[in-house]
Design a protein around this motif. Structure first.
Motif, PDB file in Angstrom:
ATOM      1  N   LEU A 111       0.809  -1.221   0.000  1.00 53.29           N
ATOM      2  CA  LEU A 111       0.000   0.000   0.000  1.00 53.29           C
ATOM      3  C   LEU A 111       0.841   1.270   0.000  1.00 53.29           C
ATOM      4  O   LEU A 111       0.360   2.336  -0.364  1.00 53.29           O
ATOM      5  CB  LEU A 111      -0.932   0.011   1.222  1.00 53.29           C
ATOM      6  CG  LEU A 111      -1.989  -1.099   1.267  1.00 53.29           C
ATOM      7  CD1 LEU A 111      -2.763  -1.029   2.581  1.00 53.29           C
ATOM      8  CD2 LEU A 111      -2.935  -0.989   0.089  1.00 53.29           C
ATOM      9  N   PHE A 112       2.086   1.175   0.437  1.00 52.23           N
ATOM     10  CA  PHE A 112       2.915   2.374   0.563  1.00 52.23           C
ATOM     11  C   PHE A 112       3.777   2.621  -0.670  1.00 52.23           C
ATOM     12  O   PHE A 112       4.645   3.483  -0.649  1.00 52.23           O
ATOM     13  CB  PHE A 112       3.795   2.256   1.808  1.00 52.23           C
ATOM     14  CG  PHE A 112       3.009   2.097   3.071  1.00 52.23           C
ATOM     15  CD1 PHE A 112       2.354   3.180   3.639  1.00 52.23           C
ATOM     16  CD2 PHE A 112       2.903   0.855   3.674  1.00 52.23           C
ATOM     17  CE1 PHE A 112       1.607   3.039   4.798  1.00 52.23           C
ATOM     18  CE2 PHE A 112       2.166   0.700   4.832  1.00 52.23           C
ATOM     19  CZ  PHE A 112       1.514   1.785   5.400  1.00 52.23           C
ATOM     20  N   ASN A 113       3.533   1.865  -1.727  1.00 50.87           N
ATOM     21  CA  ASN A 113       4.324   2.028  -2.945  1.00 50.87           C
ATOM     22  C   ASN A 113       3.780   3.203  -3.759  1.00 50.87           C
ATOM     23  O   ASN A 113       3.072   3.036  -4.740  1.00 50.87           O
ATOM     24  CB  ASN A 113       4.292   0.742  -3.769  1.00 50.87           C
ATOM     25  CG  ASN A 113       5.197   0.821  -4.986  1.00 50.87           C
ATOM     26  OD1 ASN A 113       6.031   1.706  -5.089  1.00 50.87           O
ATOM     27  ND2 ASN A 113       5.017  -0.093  -5.910  1.00 50.87           N
ATOM     28  N   ARG A 114       4.097   4.403  -3.302  1.00 54.05           N
ATOM     29  CA  ARG A 114       3.710   5.640  -3.975  1.00 54.05           C
ATOM     30  C   ARG A 114       4.958   6.487  -4.147  1.00 54.05           C
ATOM     31  O   ARG A 114       5.816   6.532  -3.270  1.00 54.05           O
ATOM     32  CB  ARG A 114       2.669   6.427  -3.173  1.00 54.05           C
ATOM     33  CG  ARG A 114       1.396   5.651  -2.857  1.00 54.05           C
ATOM     34  CD  ARG A 114       0.556   5.440  -4.103  1.00 54.05           C
ATOM     35  NE  ARG A 114      -0.748   4.892  -3.785  1.00 54.05           N
ATOM     36  CZ  ARG A 114      -1.015   3.604  -3.616  1.00 54.05           C
ATOM     37  NH1 ARG A 114      -0.024   2.726  -3.740  1.00 54.05           N
ATOM     38  NH2 ARG A 114      -2.221   3.188  -3.329  1.00 54.05           N
ATOM     39  N   ALA A 115       5.061   7.171  -5.262  1.00 53.40           N
ATOM     40  CA  ALA A 115       6.260   7.960  -5.530  1.00 53.40           C
ATOM     41  C   ALA A 115       5.888   9.360  -5.974  1.00 53.40           C
ATOM     42  O   ALA A 115       4.832   9.590  -6.570  1.00 53.40           O
ATOM     43  CB  ALA A 115       7.111   7.283  -6.606  1.00 53.40           C
ATOM     44  N   GLU A 116       6.786  10.299  -5.681  1.00 49.25           N
ATOM     45  CA  GLU A 116       6.657  11.656  -6.219  1.00 49.25           C
ATOM     46  C   GLU A 116       7.455  11.727  -7.511  1.00 49.25           C
ATOM     47  O   GLU A 116       8.650  11.458  -7.531  1.00 49.25           O
ATOM     48  CB  GLU A 116       7.192  12.690  -5.237  1.00 49.25           C
ATOM     49  CG  GLU A 116       7.127  14.113  -5.793  1.00 49.25           C
ATOM     50  CD  GLU A 116       7.718  15.145  -4.867  1.00 49.25           C
ATOM     51  OE1 GLU A 116       7.871  16.296  -5.311  1.00 49.25           O
ATOM     52  OE2 GLU A 116       8.045  14.803  -3.712  1.00 49.25           O
ATOM     53  N   MET A 117       6.760  12.064  -8.582  1.00 50.74           N
ATOM     54  CA  MET A 117       7.396  12.181  -9.891  1.00 50.74           C
ATOM     55  C   MET A 117       7.596  13.649 -10.246  1.00 50.74           C
ATOM     56  O   MET A 117       6.743  14.492  -9.958  1.00 50.74           O
ATOM     57  CB  MET A 117       6.536  11.538 -10.981  1.00 50.74           C
ATOM     58  CG  MET A 117       6.258  10.070 -10.789  1.00 50.74           C
ATOM     59  SD  MET A 117       7.729   9.090 -11.047  1.00 50.74           S
ATOM     60  CE  MET A 117       7.092   7.471 -10.608  1.00 50.74           C
ATOM     61  N   ARG A 118       8.717  13.903 -10.888  1.00 48.77           N
ATOM     62  CA  ARG A 118       8.926  15.219 -11.488  1.00 48.77           C
ATOM     63  C   ARG A 118       9.132  15.013 -12.984  1.00 48.77           C
ATOM     64  O   ARG A 118       9.925  14.178 -13.399  1.00 48.77           O
ATOM     65  CB  ARG A 118      10.124  15.934 -10.861  1.00 48.77           C
ATOM     66  CG  ARG A 118       9.861  16.356  -9.430  1.00 48.77           C
ATOM     67  CD  ARG A 118      10.925  17.288  -8.905  1.00 48.77           C
ATOM     68  NE  ARG A 118      10.639  17.682  -7.544  1.00 48.77           N
ATOM     69  CZ  ARG A 118       9.897  18.737  -7.212  1.00 48.77           C
ATOM     70  NH1 ARG A 118       9.391  19.496  -8.163  1.00 48.77           N
ATOM     71  NH2 ARG A 118       9.680  19.033  -5.950  1.00 48.77           N
ATOM     72  N   ILE A 119       8.395  15.788 -13.764  1.00 47.80           N
ATOM     73  CA  ILE A 119       8.403  15.655 -15.214  1.00 47.80           C
ATOM     74  C   ILE A 119       9.015  16.916 -15.810  1.00 47.80           C
ATOM     75  O   ILE A 119       8.597  18.036 -15.492  1.00 47.80           O
ATOM     76  CB  ILE A 119       6.972  15.449 -15.742  1.00 47.80           C
ATOM     77  CG1 ILE A 119       6.362  14.192 -15.118  1.00 47.80           C
ATOM     78  CG2 ILE A 119       6.964  15.355 -17.264  1.00 47.80           C
ATOM     79  CD1 ILE A 119       4.878  14.039 -15.395  1.00 47.80           C
ATOM     80  N   TYR A 120      10.001  16.722 -16.667  1.00 50.03           N
ATOM     81  CA  TYR A 120      10.664  17.830 -17.346  1.00 50.03           C
ATOM     82  C   TYR A 120      10.531  17.605 -18.846  1.00 50.03           C
ATOM     83  O   TYR A 120      10.884  16.538 -19.351  1.00 50.03           O
ATOM     84  CB  TYR A 120      12.144  17.896 -16.967  1.00 50.03           C
ATOM     85  CG  TYR A 120      12.397  18.161 -15.506  1.00 50.03           C
ATOM     86  CD1 TYR A 120      12.656  19.443 -15.046  1.00 50.03           C
ATOM     87  CD2 TYR A 120      12.356  17.123 -14.583  1.00 50.03           C
ATOM     88  CE1 TYR A 120      12.883  19.690 -13.700  1.00 50.03           C
ATOM     89  CE2 TYR A 120      12.580  17.356 -13.230  1.00 50.03           C
ATOM     90  CZ  TYR A 120      12.836  18.639 -12.800  1.00 50.03           C
ATOM     91  OH  TYR A 120      13.049  18.883 -11.469  1.00 50.03           O
ATOM     92  N   GLY A 121      10.039  18.599 -19.566  1.00 57.94           N
ATOM     93  CA  GLY A 121       9.881  18.466 -21.000  1.00 57.94           C
ATOM     94  C   GLY A 121      10.275  19.751 -21.711  1.00 57.94           C
ATOM     95  O   GLY A 121       9.942  20.846 -21.261  1.00 57.94           O
ATOM     96  N   TYR A 122      10.995  19.615 -22.833  1.00 56.02           N
ATOM     97  CA  TYR A 122      11.427  20.807 -23.561  1.00 56.02           C
ATOM     98  C   TYR A 122      11.844  20.436 -24.975  1.00 56.02           C
ATOM     99  O   TYR A 122      12.019  19.254 -25.301  1.00 56.02           O
ATOM    100  CB  TYR A 122      12.588  21.498 -22.839  1.00 56.02           C
ATOM    101  CG  TYR A 122      13.869  20.698 -22.767  1.00 56.02           C
ATOM    102  CD1 TYR A 122      14.933  20.976 -23.609  1.00 56.02           C
ATOM    103  CD2 TYR A 122      14.007  19.683 -21.838  1.00 56.02           C
ATOM    104  CE1 TYR A 122      16.112  20.258 -23.537  1.00 56.02           C
ATOM    105  CE2 TYR A 122      15.184  18.953 -21.745  1.00 56.02           C
ATOM    106  CZ  TYR A 122      16.233  19.241 -22.604  1.00 56.02           C
ATOM    107  OH  TYR A 122      17.396  18.520 -22.533  1.00 56.02           O
ATOM    108  N   ALA A 123      11.966  21.455 -25.811  1.00 55.35           N
ATOM    109  CA  ALA A 123      12.466  21.271 -27.168  1.00 55.35           C
ATOM    110  C   ALA A 123      13.982  21.309 -27.139  1.00 55.35           C
ATOM    111  O   ALA A 123      14.586  22.343 -26.836  1.00 55.35           O
ATOM    112  CB  ALA A 123      11.920  22.360 -28.087  1.00 55.35           C
ATOM    113  N   ALA A 124      14.604  20.163 -27.444  1.00 58.75           N
ATOM    114  CA  ALA A 124      16.058  20.103 -27.473  1.00 58.75           C
ATOM    115  C   ALA A 124      16.611  20.723 -28.750  1.00 58.75           C
ATOM    116  O   ALA A 124      17.769  21.117 -28.806  1.00 58.75           O
ATOM    117  CB  ALA A 124      16.521  18.655 -27.358  1.00 58.75           C
TER     118      ALA A 124
END
Length: 240
Positions: A21-34
């Motif tokens: 039940l504790f398998n939760r994560a904080e995600m950070r998403i980074y997106g850009y035009a390379a």
């Protein structure tokens, strides 16, 4: 106008490392035009193509040391684009969860005109802190195998009698390699890394493209994306 947006990201493993039940994560998403360019008649203006490096940019430099310094600056600038890109935090992400971004999507790139080519990068990181402070130490860059290999490739290309000067030099691959190493050293798990390289002639001749479930290089995420563009004006030849 032209937009490149992410509609959905499917995460298979959140890299949190806990079970139940504790398998939760904080995600950070980074997106850009390379990379992007060839927009109408403004191919070489300041806001188009200034984030890419070609062999012609290096050809007139006086020696290898100067070219090495220019390559270093380009790799560090690429890392800077990652650090300054739009960031989105998503809490409590489970394994096998789909992240949805609404009707507007997660916009990675927009411009007044449709580009002739476009390169996008999307990073999904399991991290407890923002990585916007990421910088690449100059000594570590130039000592890396990836950078040394790029420098050798450039110097070799310049020895050709008539080198192709318009090709883009792969500084992005070097930056990605070093950023992934830095993430690992910081104990920030890379959940997914997705890159898209398209050109208008082959992939979106009318400014439109829509794809679902495109895999990333890690095999851990699937991405739905949409390109949507239209010309601002029409040149009509009206005859009686």
């Amino acid at each position: 106008m032209f937009y490149a947006r992410i509609n959905k990201i499917k995460v298979f493993n959140n890299r949190e490392g806990f079970l139940g039940l504790f398998n939760r994560a904080e995600m950070r998403i980074y997106g850009y035009a390379a990379g992007y360019g060839g927009i109408g008649d403004i191919r070489d203006t300041e806001d188009v193509g200034d984030n890419v490096l070609t062999l012609s940019d290096l050809m007139d430099l006086p020696d290898e040391a100067a070219r090495k310094q220019r390559l270093l600056e380009a790799v560090q600038a690429e890392a800077g684009r990652f650090a300054q890109s739009a960031s989105l935090a998503v809490d409590r992400v489970k394994d096998n969860q789909s992240l949805l971004f609404g009707e507007a999507g997660l916009v990675m790139y927009r411009h007044d005109a449709i580009p002739d080519w476009l390169s996008l990068q999307l990073w999904v990181i399991e991290s407890d802190e923002d990585v916007r402070r990421f910088t690449l130490d100059a000594d570590k860059v130039v000592d890396s195998d990836a950078f040394r290999g790029l420098l050798i490739a450039v110097e070799t290309a310049l020895t050709v009698t008539q080198p192709v000067l318009s090709g883009i030099i792969g500084v992005g691959a070097v930056a990605v390699n070093l950023l992934r190493q830095k993430l690992k050293a910081n104990k920030d798990d890379l959940v997914g890394y997705w890159q898209l390289n398209l050109n208008r002639t082959e992939h979106y001749p009318h400014g439109l493209r829509d794809r679902q479930d495109t895999p990333d290089i890690t095999g851990n995420i699937l991405v739905d994306y949409t390109l949507f563009g239209y010309e601002n004006s029409l040149d009509l030849d009206l005859q009686d």
